[in-house]
Motif scaffolding. Structure first.
Motif, PDB file in Angstrom:
ATOM      1  N   GLN A  83       6.548  -4.473   7.629  1.00 38.72           N
ATOM      2  CA  GLN A  83       7.827  -3.866   7.280  1.00 38.72           C
ATOM      3  C   GLN A  83       7.621  -3.010   6.048  1.00 38.72           C
ATOM      4  OE1 GLN A  83      10.936  -4.048   8.844  1.00 38.72           O
ATOM      5  NE2 GLN A  83      11.493  -2.471   7.352  1.00 38.72           N
ATOM      6  N   MET A  84       7.922  -1.736   6.168  1.00 38.40           N
ATOM      7  CA  MET A  84       7.694  -0.796   5.078  1.00 38.40           C
ATOM      8  C   MET A  84       9.026  -0.212   4.650  1.00 38.40           C
ATOM      9  SD  MET A  84       4.252   1.114   6.489  1.00 38.40           S
ATOM     10  CE  MET A  84       5.128   1.955   7.799  1.00 38.40           C
ATOM     11  N   ASN A  85       9.413  -0.510   3.426  1.00 41.28           N
ATOM     12  CA  ASN A  85      10.660  -0.016   2.857  1.00 41.28           C
ATOM     13  C   ASN A  85      10.368   0.938   1.709  1.00 41.28           C
ATOM     14  OD1 ASN A  85      12.059  -1.741   4.638  1.00 41.28           O
ATOM     15  ND2 ASN A  85      12.054  -3.400   3.133  1.00 41.28           N
ATOM     16  N   SER A  86      11.379   1.690   1.325  1.00 45.47           N
ATOM     17  CA  SER A  86      11.253   2.637   0.207  1.00 45.47           C
ATOM     18  C   SER A  86      10.002   3.496   0.357  1.00 45.47           C
ATOM     19  CB  SER A  86      11.228   1.880  -1.126  1.00 45.47           C
ATOM     20  OG  SER A  86      12.404   1.113  -1.293  1.00 45.47           O
ATOM     21  N   LEU A  87       9.817   4.026   1.540  1.00 46.67           N
ATOM     22  CA  LEU A  87       8.612   4.808   1.815  1.00 46.67           C
ATOM     23  C   LEU A  87       8.584   6.082   0.980  1.00 46.67           C
ATOM     24  CD1 LEU A  87       8.417   4.212   5.635  1.00 46.67           C
ATOM     25  CD2 LEU A  87       6.550   3.779   4.034  1.00 46.67           C
ATOM     26  N   GLN A  88       7.384   6.434   0.567  1.00 42.68           N
ATOM     27  CA  GLN A  88       7.154   7.609  -0.255  1.00 42.68           C
ATOM     28  C   GLN A  88       6.157   8.531   0.451  1.00 42.68           C
ATOM     29  OE1 GLN A  88       8.991   8.068  -3.036  1.00 42.68           O
ATOM     30  NE2 GLN A  88       9.951   6.129  -2.438  1.00 42.68           N
ATOM     31  N   PRO A  89       6.143   9.827   0.129  1.00 44.60           N
ATOM     32  CA  PRO A  89       5.196  10.740   0.769  1.00 44.60           C
ATOM     33  C   PRO A  89       3.744  10.276   0.661  1.00 44.60           C
ATOM     34  CG  PRO A  89       6.862  11.992  -0.387  1.00 44.60           C
ATOM     35  CD  PRO A  89       7.105  10.555  -0.732  1.00 44.60           C
ATOM     36  N   GLU A  90       3.410   9.591  -0.411  1.00 44.22           N
ATOM     37  CA  GLU A  90       2.023   9.114  -0.572  1.00 44.22           C
ATOM     38  C   GLU A  90       1.668   7.974   0.372  1.00 44.22           C
ATOM     39  OE1 GLU A  90       4.279   9.545  -2.948  1.00 44.22           O
ATOM     40  OE2 GLU A  90       4.341   7.851  -4.352  1.00 44.22           O
ATOM     41  N   ASP A  91       2.661   7.450   1.086  1.00 46.09           N
ATOM     42  CA  ASP A  91       2.392   6.435   2.112  1.00 46.09           C
ATOM     43  C   ASP A  91       1.980   7.067   3.441  1.00 46.09           C
ATOM     44  OD1 ASP A  91       5.210   4.692   0.794  1.00 46.09           O
ATOM     45  OD2 ASP A  91       3.092   4.150   0.496  1.00 46.09           O
ATOM     46  N   THR A  92       2.064   8.385   3.524  1.00 48.60           N
ATOM     47  CA  THR A  92       1.677   9.074   4.746  1.00 48.60           C
ATOM     48  C   THR A  92       0.203   8.818   5.058  1.00 48.60           C
ATOM     49  OG1 THR A  92       3.328  10.818   4.466  1.00 48.60           O
ATOM     50  CG2 THR A  92       1.407  11.336   5.822  1.00 48.60           C
ATOM     51  N   ALA A  93      -0.055   8.340   6.266  1.00 47.66           N
ATOM     52  CA  ALA A  93      -1.420   7.976   6.665  1.00 47.66           C
ATOM     53  C   ALA A  93      -1.403   7.519   8.116  1.00 47.66           C
ATOM     54  CB  ALA A  93      -1.968   6.866   5.779  1.00 47.66           C
ATOM     55  N   VAL A  94      -2.593   7.358   8.664  1.00 47.64           N
ATOM     56  CA  VAL A  94      -2.734   6.610   9.909  1.00 47.64           C
ATOM     57  C   VAL A  94      -2.929   5.150   9.518  1.00 47.64           C
ATOM     58  CG1 VAL A  94      -4.072   6.254  12.006  1.00 47.64           C
ATOM     59  CG2 VAL A  94      -3.732   8.574  11.117  1.00 47.64           C
ATOM     60  N   TYR A  95      -2.114   4.295  10.104  1.00 43.60           N
ATOM     61  CA  TYR A  95      -2.173   2.875   9.801  1.00 43.60           C
ATOM     62  C   TYR A  95      -2.887   2.151  10.933  1.00 43.60           C
ATOM     63  CZ  TYR A  95       0.873   3.365   5.789  1.00 43.60           C
ATOM     64  OH  TYR A  95       1.387   3.704   4.560  1.00 43.60           O
ATOM     65  N   TYR A  96      -3.871   1.338  10.547  1.00 40.06           N
ATOM     66  CA  TYR A  96      -4.674   0.588  11.501  1.00 40.06           C
ATOM     67  C   TYR A  96      -4.494  -0.903  11.285  1.00 40.06           C
ATOM     68  CZ  TYR A  96      -7.299   4.954  12.124  1.00 40.06           C
ATOM     69  OH  TYR A  96      -7.673   6.251  12.373  1.00 40.06           O
ATOM     70  N   CYS A  97      -4.439  -1.625  12.365  1.00 39.46           N
ATOM     71  CA  CYS A  97      -4.441  -3.078  12.350  1.00 39.46           C
ATOM     72  C   CYS A  97      -5.866  -3.546  12.612  1.00 39.46           C
ATOM     73  CB  CYS A  97      -3.494  -3.587  13.439  1.00 39.46           C
ATOM     74  SG  CYS A  97      -3.447  -5.356  13.635  1.00 39.46           S
ATOM     75  N   ALA A  98      -6.307  -4.544  11.866  1.00 38.21           N
ATOM     76  CA  ALA A  98      -7.668  -5.057  12.027  1.00 38.21           C
ATOM     77  C   ALA A  98      -7.661  -6.573  11.941  1.00 38.21           C
ATOM     78  CB  ALA A  98      -8.589  -4.474  10.957  1.00 38.21           C
ATOM     79  N   ALA A  99      -8.686  -7.194  12.541  1.00 35.28           N
ATOM     80  CA  ALA A  99      -8.761  -8.651  12.569  1.00 35.28           C
ATOM     81  C   ALA A  99     -10.184  -9.108  12.284  1.00 35.28           C
ATOM     82  CB  ALA A  99      -8.314  -9.173  13.936  1.00 35.28           C
ATOM     83  N   ARG A 100     -10.276 -10.245  11.602  1.00 37.67           N
ATOM     84  CA  ARG A 100     -11.568 -10.885  11.409  1.00 37.67           C
ATOM     85  C   ARG A 100     -11.363 -12.384  11.361  1.00 37.67           C
ATOM     86  NH1 ARG A 100     -14.749 -10.288   6.094  1.00 37.67           N
ATOM     87  NH2 ARG A 100     -14.092 -12.199   5.093  1.00 37.67           N
ATOM     88  N   ARG A 101     -12.374 -13.116  11.847  1.00 37.10           N
ATOM     89  CA  ARG A 101     -12.267 -14.567  11.898  1.00 37.10           C
ATOM     90  C   ARG A 101     -12.925 -15.144  10.652  1.00 37.10           C
ATOM     91  NH1 ARG A 101     -12.238 -17.259  17.821  1.00 37.10           N
ATOM     92  NH2 ARG A 101     -10.347 -18.465  17.414  1.00 37.10           N
ATOM     93  N   ALA A 102     -12.304 -14.850   9.511  1.00 37.97           N
ATOM     94  CA  ALA A 102     -12.803 -15.274   8.216  1.00 37.97           C
ATOM     95  C   ALA A 102     -11.680 -15.045   7.224  1.00 37.97           C
ATOM     96  CB  ALA A 102     -14.039 -14.467   7.830  1.00 37.97           C
ATOM     97  N   PRO A 103     -11.810 -15.588   6.015  1.00 39.91           N
ATOM     98  CA  PRO A 103     -10.776 -15.342   5.005  1.00 39.91           C
ATOM     99  C   PRO A 103     -10.668 -13.864   4.663  1.00 39.91           C
ATOM    100  CG  PRO A 103     -12.091 -17.237   4.400  1.00 39.91           C
ATOM    101  CD  PRO A 103     -12.775 -16.603   5.565  1.00 39.91           C
ATOM    102  N   PHE A 104      -9.603 -13.540   3.969  1.00 44.22           N
ATOM    103  CA  PHE A 104      -9.290 -12.153   3.653  1.00 44.22           C
ATOM    104  C   PHE A 104     -10.419 -11.447   2.918  1.00 44.22           C
ATOM    105  CE2 PHE A 104      -7.274  -8.439   2.338  1.00 44.22           C
ATOM    106  CZ  PHE A 104      -7.395  -8.303   0.964  1.00 44.22           C
ATOM    107  N   SER A 105     -10.610 -10.178   3.278  1.00 46.92           N
ATOM    108  CA  SER A 105     -11.470  -9.251   2.560  1.00 46.92           C
ATOM    109  C   SER A 105     -10.806  -7.883   2.609  1.00 46.92           C
ATOM    110  CB  SER A 105     -12.852  -9.153   3.201  1.00 46.92           C
ATOM    111  OG  SER A 105     -13.557  -8.028   2.697  1.00 46.92           O
ATOM    112  N   PRO A 106     -10.819  -7.137   1.495  1.00 46.79           N
ATOM    113  CA  PRO A 106     -10.248  -5.781   1.521  1.00 46.79           C
ATOM    114  C   PRO A 106     -11.210  -4.723   2.048  1.00 46.79           C
ATOM    115  CG  PRO A 106     -10.964  -6.305  -0.678  1.00 46.79           C
ATOM    116  CD  PRO A 106     -11.240  -7.528   0.159  1.00 46.79           C
ATOM    117  N   THR A 107     -12.407  -5.131   2.455  1.00 46.68           N
ATOM    118  CA  THR A 107     -13.437  -4.186   2.879  1.00 46.68           C
ATOM    119  C   THR A 107     -13.369  -3.967   4.387  1.00 46.68           C
ATOM    120  OG1 THR A 107     -14.861  -4.966   1.095  1.00 46.68           O
ATOM    121  CG2 THR A 107     -15.904  -3.696   2.855  1.00 46.68           C
ATOM    122  N   SER A 108     -13.095  -2.743   4.780  1.00 45.79           N
ATOM    123  CA  SER A 108     -12.875  -2.455   6.190  1.00 45.79           C
ATOM    124  C   SER A 108     -14.106  -2.739   7.050  1.00 45.79           C
ATOM    125  CB  SER A 108     -12.438  -1.002   6.375  1.00 45.79           C
ATOM    126  OG  SER A 108     -13.429  -0.114   5.894  1.00 45.79           O
TER     127      SER A 108
END
Length: 124
Positions: A83-108
């Motif tokens: 859920q994305m509220n208060s959207l700003q022009p800098e939020d413009t992008a292609v958004y991708y969903c990704a999954a991994r079977r491990a704890p969180f990592s910010p590295t794509s």
């Protein structure tokens, strides 16, 4: 083999809202860390929001979206939402969903499964 399908992108004015969906098949979303990345042309894919695997489901957000974006998971629908509220022009992008079977990592590069992406465009 997990397949992810995103939907919900579009064009919205600054200050508006959108809800992205990521529906999984071939796997159960609660057994994966599910992460939304975003990418603009010429830049690296950036972590935006994530929900950790398992029952505790800790949520993570990049600083620039904290307080505006909310990630959630519906196990019955095998779907993760952004859920994305208060959207700003800098939020413009292609958004991708990704999954991994491990704890969180910010590295794509550490994610095993990816959706095709959905375009979000925020006009000023």
């Amino acid at each position: 083999q997990v397949q992810l399908v995103e939907s919900g992108g579009g064009l919205v004015q600054s200050g508006g809202s959108l809800r992205l969906s990521c529906t999984a098949s071939g796997g159960t979303v609660s057994t994966y860390t599910m992460t939304w990345f975003r990418q603009v042309p010429g830049k690296e894919r950036e972590f935006a929001a994530a929900i950790n695997w398992g029952a505790i489901s800790t949520r993570y957000y990049v600083d620039s979206v904290k307080g505006r974006f909310t990630i959630s998971r519906d196990n019955a629908k095998n779907t993760v939402y952004l859920q994305m509220n208060s959207l700003q022009p800098e939020d413009t992008a292609v958004y991708y969903c990704a999954a991994r079977r491990a704890p969180f990592s910010p590295t794509s590069a550490t994610y095993d499964y990816w959706g095709q992406g959905t375009q979000v465009t925020v006009s000023s």
